[in-house]
Design a protein around this motif. Structure first.
Motif, PDB file in Angstrom:
ATOM      1  N   ILE A  18      50.146  10.339  52.348  1.00  0.00           N
ATOM      2  CA  ILE A  18      51.046  10.182  53.472  1.00  0.00           C
ATOM      3  C   ILE A  18      52.480  10.088  52.972  1.00  0.00           C
ATOM      4  N   GLY A  19      53.369  10.890  53.595  1.00  0.00           N
ATOM      5  CA  GLY A  19      54.763  10.869  53.176  1.00  0.00           C
ATOM      6  C   GLY A  19      55.590  11.884  53.928  1.00  0.00           C
ATOM      7  N   GLY A  75      54.409  12.847  64.939  1.00  0.00           N
ATOM      8  CA  GLY A  75      55.700  12.320  65.345  1.00  0.00           C
ATOM      9  C   GLY A  75      55.864  10.921  64.791  1.00  0.00           C
ATOM     10  N   THR A  76      56.210   9.988  65.668  1.00  0.00           N
ATOM     11  CA  THR A  76      56.501   8.630  65.214  1.00  0.00           C
ATOM     12  C   THR A  76      55.452   7.617  65.653  1.00  0.00           C
ATOM     13  N   ASP A  77      54.280   8.074  66.003  1.00  0.00           N
ATOM     14  CA  ASP A  77      53.216   7.197  66.486  1.00  0.00           C
ATOM     15  C   ASP A  77      52.390   6.701  65.301  1.00  0.00           C
ATOM     16  N   ALA A  78      52.765   5.554  64.752  1.00  0.00           N
ATOM     17  CA  ALA A  78      52.071   5.026  63.581  1.00  0.00           C
ATOM     18  C   ALA A  78      50.602   4.743  63.883  1.00  0.00           C
ATOM     19  N   PHE A  79      50.320   4.216  65.076  1.00  0.00           N
ATOM     20  CA  PHE A  79      48.933   3.914  65.425  1.00  0.00           C
ATOM     21  C   PHE A  79      48.105   5.196  65.480  1.00  0.00           C
ATOM     22  N   ILE A 103      57.826   4.432  59.379  1.00  0.00           N
ATOM     23  CA  ILE A 103      56.548   4.877  59.947  1.00  0.00           C
ATOM     24  C   ILE A 103      55.423   4.727  58.929  1.00  0.00           C
ATOM     25  N   THR A 104      55.645   5.180  57.699  1.00  0.00           N
ATOM     26  CA  THR A 104      54.624   5.037  56.665  1.00  0.00           C
ATOM     27  C   THR A 104      54.303   3.570  56.429  1.00  0.00           C
ATOM     28  N   TYR A 105      55.325   2.736  56.426  1.00  0.00           N
ATOM     29  CA  TYR A 105      55.130   1.290  56.262  1.00  0.00           C
ATOM     30  C   TYR A 105      54.202   0.754  57.347  1.00  0.00           C
ATOM     31  N   GLN A 106      54.434   1.163  58.587  1.00  0.00           N
ATOM     32  CA  GLN A 106      53.601   0.688  59.693  1.00  0.00           C
ATOM     33  C   GLN A 106      52.160   1.169  59.545  1.00  0.00           C
ATOM     34  N   VAL A 107      51.987   2.432  59.129  1.00  0.00           N
ATOM     35  CA  VAL A 107      50.632   2.968  58.953  1.00  0.00           C
ATOM     36  C   VAL A 107      49.892   2.183  57.882  1.00  0.00           C
ATOM     37  N   LEU A 108      50.538   1.905  56.764  1.00  0.00           N
ATOM     38  CA  LEU A 108      49.895   1.167  55.687  1.00  0.00           C
ATOM     39  C   LEU A 108      49.533  -0.244  56.125  1.00  0.00           C
TER      40      LEU A 108
END
Length: 386
Positions: A18-19, A75-79, A103-108
């Motif tokens: 992811i990146g 897009g920007t939907d981390a969930f 966004i990556t921070y939220q996904v992790l």
């Protein structure tokens, strides 16, 4: 879902990346050899690109989309991204952004994969949901584990390996700047934010001590404010401003061609060069670097160690200046180091992605094995997929 009870795949190991770097980007060049060379009979690779903006003219973006087994643009939907990672049953999720993407921070944070690790990036992200930080014997000193919540996973040589760079014909910067063929050209090619006053003073000292030398600062984006600050700082430190030149960005292949006419690269500190240092070494240009303790201060150091070059590695300000002066006044020293860098392309770890790929695969397999055997204990967490 309680991931401590999740059963990982018994077939191919599914690895997600992811990146925001799956296009013309320094990290893209650093990971592409591994993405190209991984063992497809044992691994399945997934690319997850938040904030993705499709650029038809970006060949590297197209290459990544075609090379991954599966590639997603979001897009920007981390969930939503985390849900896709969970649905794909990813065994190991590799974070390429570290602390540079919200966004990556939220996904992790959502812990969508049983195992999560940071690789390349800016540094480790510091989240309790990230299990590993992939490093090497040099890019972090011994004892650095105490600084991290993640377990440091040290690869045996270098934490990355490249298959080289595309380079244009000579760019002609000497002619462009009106420099003679016998001018000793020092270059500092970094983002403006990396060019700190303390290191600039040392670079001024080097150039002043080398006859017929100039300093070219090539930075990330054009800024008259930054250039004026550099000139004012030079004057305040009694540096001859006529020896100071600036270059603004070129397309990557032309930028690399600039190094044909550079004698020595002066690295920055405490934020050392990453992509810029790799490009200079590929172009066989000697580098002077000051080594710090942190990950961001040791990139060039590990690159030099992994091409077998000790010349230019400095541990103090005095050593940094001395190496710069020696490179500037000793053409034979520059030639010897350039020859070493040319020879290193044959088999040195930095330029041996086949060897690196096998070591990286061993690391990923071992991470999965530790999880399956219970050696890596993942605390119960409630997140996507409940």
């Amino acid at each position: 879902m309680d991931y401590s009870t999740t059963v990982l795949s018994t077939e191919k190991i599914k690895v997600g990346f992811i990146g925001n770097c799956f296009l013309t980007h320094p990290v893209a060049y650093q990971i592409r050899a591994f993405i190209r060379l991984y063992n497809r009979s044992e691994f399945e690779f997934y690319g997850y690109n938040p904030w993705f903006c499709s650029a038809k003219e970006d060949e590297l973006s197209q290459w990544f989309q075609a090379t991954f087994d599966h590639f997603y643009s979001f897009g920007t939907d981390a969930f939503g991204i985390a849900q896709q990672i969970h649905d794909d049953k990813i065994d190991v999720l590799i974070d390429l952004d570290s602390c540079t993407s919200d966004i990556t921070y939220q996904v992790l944070t959502l812990k969508a994969a049983a195992i999560q690790a940071t690789w390349v990036g800016f540094d480790a992200i510091g989240l309790p949901t990230v299990d590993y930080f992939i490093v090497d014997p040099y890019v972090l000193p011994q004892g650095a584990q105490a600084w991290y919540t993640e377990t440091l996973w040290r690869l045996p040589d270098c934490y990355l390996s490249l298959d080289g760079y595309e380079v244009a014909n000579k760019a002609g910067i000497r002619e462009q700047l009106g420099l003679s063929t016998d001018t000793v050209v020092f270059m500092c090619a970094q983002r403006a934010s990396k060019i700190q006053p303390e290191i600039l003073k040392l670079q001024f000292a080097i150039v002043e001590a080398v006859p017929n030398a100039v300093l070219i600062i090539k930075y990330h984006r054009s800024s008259k404010v930054f250039e004026e600050w550099c000139r004012s700082f030079a004057q305040a430190n009694q540096f001859d401003v006529s020896k100071l030149y600036f270059l603004t960005p070129n397309p990557p292949q032309i930028h690399r061609a600039n190094y044909y006419e550079v004698d020595v690269v002066l690295d920055t500190y405490p934020y050392a060069g990453g992509g810029m240092s790799l490009e200079a070494l590929w172009m066989e240009v000697p580098i002077v670097t000051k080594v710090g303790q942190q990950f961001v201060a040791r990139h060039t150091y590990t690159f030099l160690k992994n091409v077998g070059v000790e010349e230019g590695i400095a541990w103090t300000d005095e050593e940094y200046v001395n190496w710069g002066i020696r490179f500037g006044t000793e053409p034979d020293l520059r030639q010897r180091v350039s020859w070493k860098l040319r020879q290193a392309k044959r088999s040195a770890p930095l330029w041996n992605p086949q060897r690196f790929s096998r070591e990286m695969e061993k690391a990923l397999s071992a991470m999965v094995h530790r999880y399956r055997t219970g050696e890596l204990v993942v605390p119960p967490r409630h997140c996507v997929g409940e």
